[in-house]
Scaffold this motif. Structure first.
Motif: not given
Length: 252
Positions: A194-207
């Motif tokens: 769950p933590t890495t999923e939140r990190q991935w989503e927080a990056m946005g498409e550009e990140g």
């Protein structure tokens, strides 16, 4: 390369999800007796169901030295050997990147307790048994953050993982005379919990695109990729490999 662990006893920390769960399943499918440890009781029960009858669950906070000693003593009493320890427990404990002046003593220490102290306490606890049997494998799960910087900007996480790499090299030399190897897997970014999923989503498409562009293989890895390196380090094929840190990150 056919890797099996018939008759071997394995201890894995942080086994309630992500890398730890996949590592536990990988050992279980190779006929090992597996002991899984975590503070997350519900997640640990799910891992137990996936691994089968030769797996035992232990609720354990690896940052609590007394609890670690008691749990490892219980495992040693039930087994002829302790052959492999995988120090996988870690993570950012729900924290996010913040300026250094905002970090409390508790914020700092909490991350060190699970990522670095836990690896030390677990290694300390299994060392007498491994010395007595004159063999053993310790595999630490660090992070690319320990070799470079943390993508999250969390100072304690990068520092603790770098410290774990130093611990790996030091213990390799200390324990080597007893035929105990100590190695380290440094994963790149993997959407594994769950933590890495939140990190991935927080990056946005550009990140997300930028992250992939910086990986030689232009794709994210899977928990199975990390487990595969652990299987090698834990196997007889790695009998003359110790004190090493292998990045499993798709190429940087």
């Amino acid at each position: 390369m056919n890797i099996t662990f018939d008759g071997k006893t394995i201890i894995i920390t942080g086994a309630a999800h992500g890398f730890g769960r996949n590592i536990a399943q990988s050992f279980a499918t190779r006929n090992a007796t597996v002991h899984i440890c975590d503070v997350n009781e519900a997640g640990l029960e799910e891992t137990l169901k996936l691994c089968g009858s030769k797996t035992t669950a232990h609720i354990l906070d690896v940052g609590n030295r007394t609890a670690v000693q008691e749990t490892v003593a219980k495992i040693a009493a039930s087994s002829d050997t302790i052959d492999v320890l995988v120090n996988n427990a870690g993570g950012v404990r729900g924290q996010v990147g913040r300026p250094i002046e905002e970090i409390s003593e508790s914020d700092w220490q909490t991350i060190f307790d699970v990522n670095l102290s836990g690896a030390f306490f677990m290694s300390q606890a299994v060392a007498p048994t491994m010395k007595a049997q004159k063999s053993g494998r310790i595999v630490n799960i660090s992070s690319g953050a320990g070799l470079g910087i943390s993508l999250t900007g969390i100072q304690a996480y990068a520092s603790a993982k770098a410290g774990q790499i130093g611990l790996t090299r030091q213990l390799a030399h200390e324990l080597g005379p007893w035929n105990i190897t100590v190695n380290n897997v440094a994963p790149g970014f993997v959407r594994s919990n769950p933590t890495t999923e939140r990190q991935w989503e927080a990056m946005g498409e550009e990140g997300q695109a930028k992250l992939l562009q910086n990986i030689a293989l232009k794709r994210l890895g899977k928990p199975e990729d990390i487990a595969a390196m652990v299987m090698f380090f834990a196997s007889d094929f790695a009998g003359w490999v110790s004190g090493q840190v292998i990045s499993v990150d798709g190429g940087k």
